[in-house]
Design an enzyme around this catalytic site. Sequence first.
Site, PDB file in Angstrom:
ATOM      1  N   HIS A 161       0.857  -1.198  -0.103  1.00 40.78           N
ATOM      2  CA  HIS A 161      -0.002   0.181   0.041  1.00 40.78           C
ATOM      3  C   HIS A 161       0.781   1.373   0.038  1.00 40.78           C
ATOM      4  CE1 HIS A 161      -3.479  -2.383   0.570  1.00 40.78           C
ATOM      5  NE2 HIS A 161      -3.226  -3.000   1.838  1.00 40.78           N
ATOM      6  N   ASP A 201      -5.033  -8.068  -3.692  1.00 39.48           N
ATOM      7  CA  ASP A 201      -5.162  -7.757  -2.022  1.00 39.48           C
ATOM      8  C   ASP A 201      -6.452  -8.484  -1.675  1.00 39.48           C
ATOM      9  OD1 ASP A 201      -5.210  -6.933   0.409  1.00 39.48           O
ATOM     10  OD2 ASP A 201      -5.208  -4.820   0.126  1.00 39.48           O
TER      11      ASP A 201
HETATM   12 ZN   LIG Z   1      -3.388  -6.782   2.546  1.00 37.44          ZN
END
Ligand SMILES: [Zn+2]
Length: 437
Positions: free
Chosen positions: A264, A315
């Site tokens: 991220h 994800d």
């Molecule tokens: Zn994750």
Amino acid sequence: MYWCEQAWLPEGVTDGVLVEIEGGRIARISQGPPGSAERLAGLTVPGLANAHSHAFHRALRGSTQEGQGDFWTWRERMYAVAGKLDPGSYLRLARAVYAEMALAGVTCVGEFHYLHHGEDGRPYDDPNAMGHALIQAARDAGLRIALLDTCYLSGGIGAPLTDTQRRFTDGDAEGWETRAEELVAAYDGQPDVEIGAAIHSVRAVPPEQMPVVAEFSHRNAAPLHVHVSEQQAENTACIEMYAATPVQVLHERGVLGPRSTAVHATHLTDVDIELLGQSGSYVCMCPTTERDLADGVGPARAAADRGASITLGSDSHAVIDLFEEARAVELDERLATHTRGHWRADELLTAATVTGHTSLGFPGAGLLVPGAWADLVSVRLDSVRTAGARGLEAVVYAATAADVHAVVSGGRRVVTEGRHVLGDVGPMLIEAIAALR
Ligand SMILES: [Zn+2]
């Protein structure tokens, strides 16, 4: 032997490419007529690497979109699914999810795995039963896997674990290390499996416990992944407690480096970006999840300019389409800066292929060169989406996962004419998800 109508080689998109395969690896690449080789229509690219996955999150797709809320309300729904899984049901779900990935051209997954134990946190008879299930699922679906075994010790900075979170913890970093080393021993010498490490986040692992995980990564030359600054609230809590940002905490504890991936990296300071770049860390962008969870847009271009390598992951699996992740890196940057042209198509596809594989501990993958893993992903150029588009832009800016019609993974044919070798993946997903409701 395969003949690609077009193939993306290191020197660029090339017509009429013959790929010879021996023992799961590319033996030779040449140009010429197809002869008796099996034909792959459209544009063939190397296998894609999904560098950040939580397989069970796939059960939430389309069921968490109503109403308001944020990452934290979504997490409550996610925990409800986590609470229901056991090694059998997780094998069935993950096998279907990885088959969906294979259909999208993914040949290697980085599974960020923290759902280790049974109800109330009691270990299974084999404490790695869940990890074995994920590895079996990947093999069944035709993917290589980096099982990023995750250390998870606290419910937040200075906070105790909640009910479901007790299934994630090994008590302390040494407890995690003992279990993770058993996995390393179990898969020693098996080239399709890499046992890596993960620190869930600064929320879930106190800084003084982090060096044990970093040492494991050094000792085993294994990848080390960590969620970083996905949410502003994490930064605020981290600065309040440690007088440092999450990236700075990781840096101080020896977690950053050329085997490490910051996942991220959405809300970074200039100093954070500098630390990630100077340490040679990877930054894994997960744009379809970050948009779904209202996280924000991370500074991918700035991080790359200062030395970090960008990879991509789906994800939470709100979408499984690495082409969508790749173009989102550029398109999100456009929204954030009001200007176009931050990334070339070949840079984005490099993030989705060779850089992703390398970050997962498979450096010899993601390139169409002799010696590399024989991963071929053929994309239709005659669908309603891709018709008229040319070159790599056709793949990065026009194609979707539905345009992948053939996949060879480690020399094994996994997808033919858009069908997975395991059969219809839709019903497999329906059945596996229904069992959790
Ligand atoms: Zn994750």
